[in-house]
Design a protein around this motif. Structure first.
Motif, PDB file in Angstrom:
ATOM      1  N   ARG A  40       5.212  49.828  61.960  1.00  0.00           N
ATOM      2  CA  ARG A  40       5.311  51.023  62.912  1.00  0.00           C
ATOM      3  C   ARG A  40       5.016  50.385  64.481  1.00  0.00           C
ATOM      4  O   ARG A  40       4.073  50.304  64.865  1.00  0.00           O
ATOM      5  N   PRO A  41       6.087  50.464  65.138  1.00  0.00           N
ATOM      6  CA  PRO A  41       6.004  50.098  66.718  1.00  0.00           C
ATOM      7  C   PRO A  41       5.083  50.957  67.285  1.00  0.00           C
ATOM      8  O   PRO A  41       4.674  50.502  68.427  1.00  0.00           O
ATOM      9  N   ASP A  42       5.037  52.328  67.103  1.00  0.00           N
ATOM     10  CA  ASP A  42       4.178  53.283  67.793  1.00  0.00           C
ATOM     11  C   ASP A  42       2.700  52.899  67.535  1.00  0.00           C
ATOM     12  O   ASP A  42       1.837  53.317  68.158  1.00  0.00           O
ATOM     13  N   PRO A  45      -0.472  49.504  70.192  1.00  0.00           N
ATOM     14  CA  PRO A  45      -1.727  49.127  70.638  1.00  0.00           C
ATOM     15  C   PRO A  45      -2.947  49.119  70.074  1.00  0.00           C
ATOM     16  O   PRO A  45      -3.895  48.456  70.508  1.00  0.00           O
ATOM     17  N   TRP A  46      -2.715  49.367  68.798  1.00  0.00           N
ATOM     18  CA  TRP A  46      -4.053  49.237  67.841  1.00  0.00           C
ATOM     19  C   TRP A  46      -3.805  47.954  66.849  1.00  0.00           C
ATOM     20  O   TRP A  46      -4.894  47.676  66.149  1.00  0.00           O
ATOM     21  N   ILE A  47      -2.660  47.406  66.826  1.00  0.00           N
ATOM     22  CA  ILE A  47      -2.751  46.167  66.024  1.00  0.00           C
ATOM     23  C   ILE A  47      -2.517  45.036  66.943  1.00  0.00           C
ATOM     24  O   ILE A  47      -2.636  43.771  66.389  1.00  0.00           O
ATOM     25  N   ASN A  48      -2.094  44.897  68.143  1.00  0.00           N
ATOM     26  CA  ASN A  48      -1.920  43.879  69.006  1.00  0.00           C
ATOM     27  C   ASN A  48      -3.221  43.872  69.823  1.00  0.00           C
ATOM     28  O   ASN A  48      -3.125  43.431  70.828  1.00  0.00           O
ATOM     29  N   LEU A  55      -8.218  49.088  63.122  1.00  0.00           N
ATOM     30  CA  LEU A  55      -6.892  48.987  62.222  1.00  0.00           C
ATOM     31  C   LEU A  55      -6.774  47.736  61.747  1.00  0.00           C
ATOM     32  O   LEU A  55      -7.546  47.276  60.583  1.00  0.00           O
ATOM     33  N   ILE A  56      -6.038  46.850  62.366  1.00  0.00           N
ATOM     34  CA  ILE A  56      -5.427  45.662  61.963  1.00  0.00           C
ATOM     35  C   ILE A  56      -6.346  44.676  61.462  1.00  0.00           C
ATOM     36  O   ILE A  56      -6.466  43.957  60.523  1.00  0.00           O
ATOM     37  N   LEU A 206       2.258  59.490  61.142  1.00  0.00           N
ATOM     38  CA  LEU A 206       1.936  60.090  62.543  1.00  0.00           C
ATOM     39  C   LEU A 206       2.586  59.123  63.613  1.00  0.00           C
ATOM     40  O   LEU A 206       2.501  58.141  63.514  1.00  0.00           O
ATOM     41  N   LEU A 207       2.869  60.195  64.621  1.00  0.00           N
ATOM     42  CA  LEU A 207       3.147  59.439  65.840  1.00  0.00           C
ATOM     43  C   LEU A 207       2.177  59.754  66.674  1.00  0.00           C
ATOM     44  O   LEU A 207       1.897  60.716  67.524  1.00  0.00           O
ATOM     45  N   PRO A 208       1.360  58.751  66.994  1.00  0.00           N
ATOM     46  CA  PRO A 208      -0.219  58.949  67.418  1.00  0.00           C
ATOM     47  C   PRO A 208      -0.137  59.325  68.908  1.00  0.00           C
ATOM     48  O   PRO A 208      -0.859  60.107  69.333  1.00  0.00           O
ATOM     49  N   MET A 209       0.898  58.970  69.750  1.00  0.00           N
ATOM     50  CA  MET A 209       0.747  59.465  71.174  1.00  0.00           C
ATOM     51  C   MET A 209       1.533  61.028  71.273  1.00  0.00           C
ATOM     52  O   MET A 209       1.384  61.429  72.613  1.00  0.00           O
TER      53      MET A 209
END
Length: 344
Positions: A40-42, A45-48, A55-56, A206-209
C-alpha cells in the motif's frame, strides 16, 4: 502450574478487571500484515520510518523480543455506553471512552496496568519496550475478534465499539483458535458509502490521508475538498461504524450514561476551543482528546472548520477574533469558515 491452568488464571483475572474478552495467540511474526502494508503506497509514512514503534515495526516480535512465546489479547467493550450527542458530534466514541492508549491515572489505565502487574506476579515477563504488535491481527489470531470492511475489529457483544490491548510475554500458554475472518455480508457497502470523505476505497482498504481522523491530526492545511465532509468532527469519526449493520443491535442497546461525560458535555463549546487557552484545554479538551494532538493550534484549526460547517453565522464574531492568531493554519481555517458562513 501447567500452561492450561496458568492460562485460565490469566483469563479469569482479565474478566474480573472488566475486560469483556481475552484470548491468547503465539508470538510468531505477522508476515501477511507486513506484506499488506508494503503493498500500500499510501501507507509509506508509517512503514518507512523504522524505530517509530508503529505499524511495520511490530510485525516481527521475534526481532525486538526474541524471548516472546505468547501474546495475551484483551478486549474492553464500551458498546453499552450511551454517549452524549453534544460530544459525539465532535469526538469519536473510542476517545470519549478514554480507553485507547489510556492515561495511567485513568480507570482504563489502571485496569491495563493492574492486569499487566498481575501477569508479572505469576513470574511471567511482559515486553515493555514500546513497539506494538499489530493489535487487530493479534486479537483475531487469538480468537477474540473478527474484521469489518471498515477496517475495525468486532466482537459479537460490542460490535466495533471496542479497544484492544496486547501483552507480549515470555511464557508459553494455551493458544486459542483464530477467528481471522470478516463476517460482513458480501454485498454490503454501507460503511464505505457512509464515509464522509470517501476514505474507505474498498473492503478493508483505507486511504489514510482522506480519513477524518488523519486530517484532524495533520499539522498542515486540510484540503478544501475534505473540509465539508469533516463536518463538526474535531477528533475522530464514527460514521462508518454507525452505518454498519453489525453495530445496530449494539447501538440500540446502549443505555448506560457515564456521569463524567454527562457533566463534561455542559462545558464543551466549539468557540472556546477556537480561542483555546491552557485552562480550558486541561479541563475539557485533554481528558478526552489526549491521544494524538499536542499542538493547541491544531485544535483551534479543527474548531474553526467545525464552526464553519455548523451553518450558524452567529459564530462569525468569534471566528474574526481567531484571525489574530499568529499561526497561518488557524487564520486560514477561520477565514474559510467566515466565508462559508457569510455565504449562507
Amino acid at each position: 502450574m501447567d500452561k492450561k491452568a496458568l492460562t485460565r488464571k490469566i483469563k479469569l483475572k482479565a474478566l474480573e478487571l472488566g475486560f469483556s474478552k481475552v484470548g491468547v495467540t503465539t508470538a510468531a511474526d505477522f508476515p501477511e500484515y507486513e506484506q499488506e502494508l508494503k503493498a500500500r503506497p499510501d501507507y509509506a509514512p508509517w512503514i518507512n520510518n523504522p524505530g517509530a514503534g508503529y505499524l511495520i515495526d511490530g510485525c516481527r516480535p521475534g526481532t525486538f523480543y526474541p524471548e516472546g512465546k505468547a501474546i495475551i489479547c484483551a478486549v474492553y467493550g464500551y458498546g453499552d455506553i450511551l454517549f452524549p450527542e453534544e460530544l459525539t458530534a465532535h469526538v469519536g466514541r473510542i476517545y470519549l471512552s478514554r480507553s485507547y492508549r489510556p492515561l495511567n491515572e485513568s480507570v482504563s489505565g489502571l485496569r491495563a496496568n493492574e492486569f499487566k502487574n498481575f501477569i508479572k506476579s505469576l513470574g511471567i515477563a511482559v515486553y515493555e519496550g514500546g513497539i506494538d504488535v499489530p493489535q487487530r491481527m493479534a486479537c483475531a489470531r487469538a480468537g477474540v475478534t473478527t474484521y469489518g470492511k471498515n477496517n475495525f475489529a468486532y466482537t459479537e457483544e460490542d460490535g466495533s465499539f471496542i479497544t484492544l490491548y496486547t501483552f507480549l510475554v515470555d511464557t508459553e500458554l494455551e493458544y486459542d483458535e483464530p477467528t481471522v475472518t470478516r463476517k460482513c455480508p458480501p454485498d454490503c457497502r454501507q460503511c464505505m458509502d457512509a464515509c464522509p470523505t470517501q476514505a474507505i476505497a474498498q473492503a478493508g482498504r483505507l486511504l489514510p490521508m482522506k480519513c477524518v481522523l488523519m486530517n484532524n491530526m495533520r499539522s498542515t492545511v486540510i484540503p478544501d475538498e475534505l473540509r465539508a465532509g469533516i463536518d463538526t468532527r474535531i477528533h475522530g469519526c464514527d460514521a462508518c461504524q454507525l452505518a454498519c449493520p453489525r453495530n445496530r443491535k449494539v447501538l440500540a442497546k446502549a443505555a448506560r450514561k457515564e456521569p463524567y461525560l454527562e457533566e463534561l458535555k455542559k462545558d464543551f463549546d466549539l468557540e472556546r476551543m477556537l480561542l483555546l487557552d491552557e485552562d480550558y484545554y486541561r479541563a475539557v479538551v485533554y481528558p478526552i482528546m489526549y491521544n494524538y494532538i499536542r499542538d493547541l493550534d491544531v485544535f483551534r484549526r479543527n474548531a474553526a472548520i467545525a464552526l464553519g460547517n455548523t451553518g450558524d453565522p452567529s459564530h462569525i464574531p468569534a471566528l474574526k477574533k481567531a484571525l489574530d492568531n499568529e499561526n497561518p493554519l488557524v487564520r486560514d481555517a477561520a477565514q474559510w469558515a467566515i466565508d462559508k458562513l457569510s455565504a449562507n
